[in-house]
Design a protein around this motif. Structure first.
Motif, PDB file in Angstrom:
ATOM      1  N   ALA A 342       0.833  -1.202   0.000  1.00  0.00           N
ATOM      2  CA  ALA A 342       0.000   0.000   0.000  1.00  0.00           C
ATOM      3  C   ALA A 342       0.870   1.255   0.000  1.00  0.00           C
ATOM      4  N   ALA A 343       1.986   1.197   0.739  1.00  0.00           N
ATOM      5  CA  ALA A 343       2.912   2.335   0.751  1.00  0.00           C
ATOM      6  C   ALA A 343       3.501   2.566  -0.632  1.00  0.00           C
ATOM      7  N   VAL A 344       3.927   1.485  -1.281  1.00  0.00           N
ATOM      8  CA  VAL A 344       4.531   1.606  -2.612  1.00  0.00           C
ATOM      9  C   VAL A 344       3.528   2.166  -3.611  1.00  0.00           C
ATOM     10  N   PHE A 345       2.305   1.641  -3.590  1.00  0.00           N
ATOM     11  CA  PHE A 345       1.316   2.119  -4.561  1.00  0.00           C
ATOM     12  C   PHE A 345       0.923   3.569  -4.288  1.00  0.00           C
ATOM     13  N   THR A 346       0.638   3.878  -3.024  1.00  0.00           N
ATOM     14  CA  THR A 346       0.160   5.215  -2.671  1.00  0.00           C
ATOM     15  C   THR A 346       1.231   6.277  -2.880  1.00  0.00           C
ATOM     16  N   ARG A 347       2.478   5.961  -2.513  1.00  0.00           N
ATOM     17  CA  ARG A 347       3.543   6.961  -2.546  1.00  0.00           C
ATOM     18  C   ARG A 347       4.312   6.988  -3.862  1.00  0.00           C
ATOM     19  N   ASP A 348       4.415   5.826  -4.534  1.00  0.00           N
ATOM     20  CA  ASP A 348       5.286   5.739  -5.709  1.00  0.00           C
ATOM     21  C   ASP A 348       4.528   5.620  -7.028  1.00  0.00           C
ATOM     22  N   VAL A 349       3.444   4.855  -7.031  1.00  0.00           N
ATOM     23  CA  VAL A 349       2.749   4.564  -8.281  1.00  0.00           C
ATOM     24  C   VAL A 349       1.600   5.536  -8.541  1.00  0.00           C
ATOM     25  N   ALA A 350       0.764   5.766  -7.543  1.00  0.00           N
ATOM     26  CA  ALA A 350      -0.411   6.616  -7.735  1.00  0.00           C
ATOM     27  C   ALA A 350      -0.059   8.014  -8.248  1.00  0.00           C
ATOM     28  N   PRO A 351       0.979   8.686  -7.721  1.00  0.00           N
ATOM     29  CA  PRO A 351       1.309  10.029  -8.239  1.00  0.00           C
ATOM     30  C   PRO A 351       1.711  10.030  -9.711  1.00  0.00           C
ATOM     31  N   VAL A 352       2.180   8.896 -10.227  1.00  0.00           N
ATOM     32  CA  VAL A 352       2.535   8.804 -11.647  1.00  0.00           C
ATOM     33  C   VAL A 352       1.292   8.567 -12.490  1.00  0.00           C
ATOM     34  N   LEU A 353       0.345   7.791 -11.932  1.00  0.00           N
ATOM     35  CA  LEU A 353      -0.884   7.499 -12.668  1.00  0.00           C
ATOM     36  C   LEU A 353      -1.850   8.673 -12.684  1.00  0.00           C
ATOM     37  N   SER A 354      -1.831   9.477 -11.635  1.00  0.00           N
ATOM     38  CA  SER A 354      -2.782  10.585 -11.530  1.00  0.00           C
ATOM     39  C   SER A 354      -2.125  11.795 -10.883  1.00  0.00           C
ATOM     40  N   ALA A 355      -2.273  12.942 -11.514  1.00  0.00           N
ATOM     41  CA  ALA A 355      -1.708  14.173 -10.966  1.00  0.00           C
ATOM     42  C   ALA A 355      -2.372  14.540  -9.644  1.00  0.00           C
ATOM     43  N   ARG A 356      -3.623  14.142  -9.461  1.00  0.00           N
ATOM     44  CA  ARG A 356      -4.329  14.462  -8.219  1.00  0.00           C
ATOM     45  C   ARG A 356      -3.660  13.829  -7.000  1.00  0.00           C
ATOM     46  N   ALA A 357      -3.053  12.650  -7.202  1.00  0.00           N
ATOM     47  CA  ALA A 357      -2.423  11.955  -6.080  1.00  0.00           C
ATOM     48  C   ALA A 357      -1.251  12.743  -5.507  1.00  0.00           C
ATOM     49  N   LYS A 358      -0.660  13.624  -6.304  1.00  0.00           N
ATOM     50  CA  LYS A 358       0.467  14.420  -5.831  1.00  0.00           C
ATOM     51  C   LYS A 358       0.050  15.453  -4.794  1.00  0.00           C
ATOM     52  N   VAL A 359      -1.223  15.827  -4.800  1.00  0.00           N
ATOM     53  CA  VAL A 359      -1.696  16.880  -3.885  1.00  0.00           C
ATOM     54  C   VAL A 359      -2.788  16.354  -2.961  1.00  0.00           C
ATOM     55  N   TRP A 360      -2.807  15.050  -2.725  1.00  0.00           N
ATOM     56  CA  TRP A 360      -3.785  14.501  -1.796  1.00  0.00           C
ATOM     57  C   TRP A 360      -3.634  15.119  -0.410  1.00  0.00           C
ATOM     58  N   SER A 361      -4.754  15.385   0.238  1.00  0.00           N
ATOM     59  CA  SER A 361      -4.743  15.816   1.630  1.00  0.00           C
ATOM     60  C   SER A 361      -4.415  14.608   2.509  1.00  0.00           C
ATOM     61  N   GLU A 362      -4.134  14.860   3.806  1.00  0.00           N
ATOM     62  CA  GLU A 362      -3.844  13.759   4.716  1.00  0.00           C
ATOM     63  C   GLU A 362      -5.012  12.781   4.771  1.00  0.00           C
ATOM     64  N   ARG A 363      -6.237  13.307   4.786  1.00  0.00           N
ATOM     65  CA  ARG A 363      -7.423  12.462   4.859  1.00  0.00           C
ATOM     66  C   ARG A 363      -7.547  11.589   3.610  1.00  0.00           C
TER      67      ARG A 363
END
Length: 522
Positions: A342-363
């Motif tokens: 989950a750490a790898v996907f959330t921190r490493d993969v998701a920001p590459v797949l979607s620009a929105r993931a780069k600015v996710w709030s803590e929630r």
């Protein structure tokens, strides 16, 4: 199993869920969920590191090896793990901790974007996630196999039961829940393992007693340290594999090092884990070594020997406790793997797949982490239903051949990239090492294996991919050095030993992260 055994098992599941709910209060952000915010005591990290390396495969696949070959099950499994972690206590644990305390990352692979480039990070992230799905699938199948022996439930029902319980507590509480449940699981396994050891020793009188038992005809050759397919080459290959795997190459153990306050605490955590790996498996393995004297395994590989022996020797209540011990190991490893992926996907993969993931709030980041954990567990449970199929074959084949053989090409660029010695090995070396190692695994295990009479020996199936990756990573780095001032600066931050009493801990994405060198462009 009777009602008393079921009460013990159900009570255990209830406690695991309760710990998850309690741990929920300690998770305020992504850093807490994935690395416990760098606040985990070294002794808890060490026990968690130790427990997250076990699973029910020990009581099925390795019990089968112990039943068939004897003490080589310890010599070629637990011993190289203990030695590898002891080496890693100095070589890798402090550096991995500094990924969090200095670079403020929440995933073990997050630093690779700067150490190499984005392509390298994504290649290692995706291949690591896919391998982990297969690995954890084998663990679910192992515990479901044991559950079937004791309760009669089907393989798929056993997978569903254990998977759902694990999903509840590790999704709610993150790494804190994983570590605290692993502490409880360690205590349970301590009592269960000693109970089984004593029960077996009590049965050895007719066979020569504790010291004379090795003269029994049923144990002929079982005292040899290296036997059958588990020879010297296999032992050396496994030592190298476990050096990388159990010090962070399979991601979940890296999180335990990252979760401590500083590099010194991470090293102490690793040393504790190494000691436990050297001593405790001897207690667990001894009954397995004696199993040919006490039971006749029904499965050809002997993987049901330990379960049959447990049913035969232990009274109800203690039987339930040992079954809980089986669950505890598997749930510990699977939950820690789920958190790491989950750490790898959330921190490493998701920001590459979607620009929105780069600015996710803590929630939003926490919600994504929890959702990813559930999805990963679901996929691994689906794979578990295919174990023993023509594709994956038996449990021990998946764990030894697939996981050990494929781990090296993924882990080598990640782990050696931490060290000054390999600073000249850049993205070309990393990707070449990774790609060639995976291709070597395919060649050795399929075309070449099919062409050779009797197939390729197991020791070469697992060692050749690792050797190819290691050699190419070094050689390509020497032939085509790609060190830059930015990469050198990053490596120095990981290697400089000037940690304060609590390190420079800070949450991922904090202002301190601005000190990280700018990403190297592709």
């Amino acid at each position: 199993m009777n009602s008393l055994d079921w009460a013990v098992l159900i009570g255990y599941f209830g406690v695991m869920v309760a710990i998850g709910v309690w741990s929920h209060k300690r998770v305020d952000n992504v850093s807490d969920f994935f690395t416990a915010g760098g606040k985990m005591p070294w002794w808890l990290s060490g026990i968690s590191h130790h427990m997250s390396g076990y699973s029910a495969v020990m009581f099925t696949g390795y019990a089968g090896i112990a039943y068939t070959y004897g003490v080589t099950s310890f010599v070629t499994w637990s011993f190289p793990i203990a030695l590898g972690i002891a080496i890693g206590a100095r070589l890798f644990a402090p550096r991995i901790n500094r990924l969090r305390s200095r670079l403020h990352v929440a995933s073990p692979l997050e630093y690779l974007k700067n150490r190499y480039n984005l392509k390298t990070q994504q290649a290692l992230a995706w291949s690591g996630m896919l391998l982990k799905i297969v690995d954890v699938g084998a663990k679910w199948a192992a515990i479901a196999t044991l559950l079937a022996v004791f309760t009669g439930v089907s393989l798929n029902q056993g997978i569903l039961i254990t998977g759902v319980i694990t999903a509840i507590y590790c999704t709610i509480g993150g790494l804190w829940a994983d570590a605290l449940t692993e502490l409880g699981q360690f205590i349970i396994q301590l009592f269960a393992g000693i109970a089984m050891f004593v029960a077996v020793v009590a049965e050895l009188g007719p066979h020569g007693g504790f010291f004379g038992v090795w003269d029994s005809p049923e144990l002929a050759g079982h005292a040899k340290p290296l036997v059958g397919p588990y020879g010297t080459v296999f032992l050396l290959a496994f030592l190298f594999i476990k050096l990388f795997e159990y010090n962070g190459g399979m991601l979940n153990q890296a999180q335990r090092y990252m979760a401590t306050a500083n590099a010194k605490e991470a090293a102490r955590s690793a040393k504790l884990s190494a000691i436990l790996w050297l001593v405790w498996p001897l207690v667990l393995f001894f009954p397995m070594w004696m199993s040919p004297l006490l039971v006749d395994a029904k499965k050809p590989d002997g993987s049901d020997a330990y379960a049959l022996m447990t049913e035969q020797l232990l009274p109800h209540g203690l039987l339930g406790l040992v079954i809980v011990g089986f669950f505890s190991h598997t749930m510990a490893m699977c939950s820690s793997d789920a958190n790491a992926i989950a750490a790898v996907f959330t921190r490493d993969v998701a920001p590459v797949l979607s620009a929105r993931a780069k600015v996710w709030s803590e929630r939003t980041g926490l919600l994504a982490a929890r959702l990813t954990t559930v999805i990963f567990l679901g996929l691994s449970m689906a794979v578990a239903t295919q174990v023993n199929s023509p594709t994956f074959k038996d449990i021990i084949t998946v764990v030894i051949k697939w996981v050990a053989g494929l781990m090296g090409p993924i882990a080598i660029p990640m782990m050696l990239g931490l060290l000054r010695t390999f600073r000249k090995s850049g993205p070309t070396a990393a990707l070449t090492s990774w790609g060639a190692g995976l291709f070597a695994f395919y060649l050795v295990n399929y075309p070449i294996n099919d062409a050779v009479e009797g197939g390729v020996a197991l020791q070469y199936q697992v060692s050749i991919p690792l050797a190819v990756s290691l050699i190419l990573y070094i050689v390509v780095g020497y032939v085509k050095p790609e060190d830059t001032p930015e990469r050198d600066a990053l490596i120095e931050r990981i290697n400089t030993d000037d940690d304060g009493p609590t390190g420079s801990a800070g949450p991922a994405g904090s202002p301190a992260a601005a000190a990280v060198p700018a990403p190297v462009k592709d």
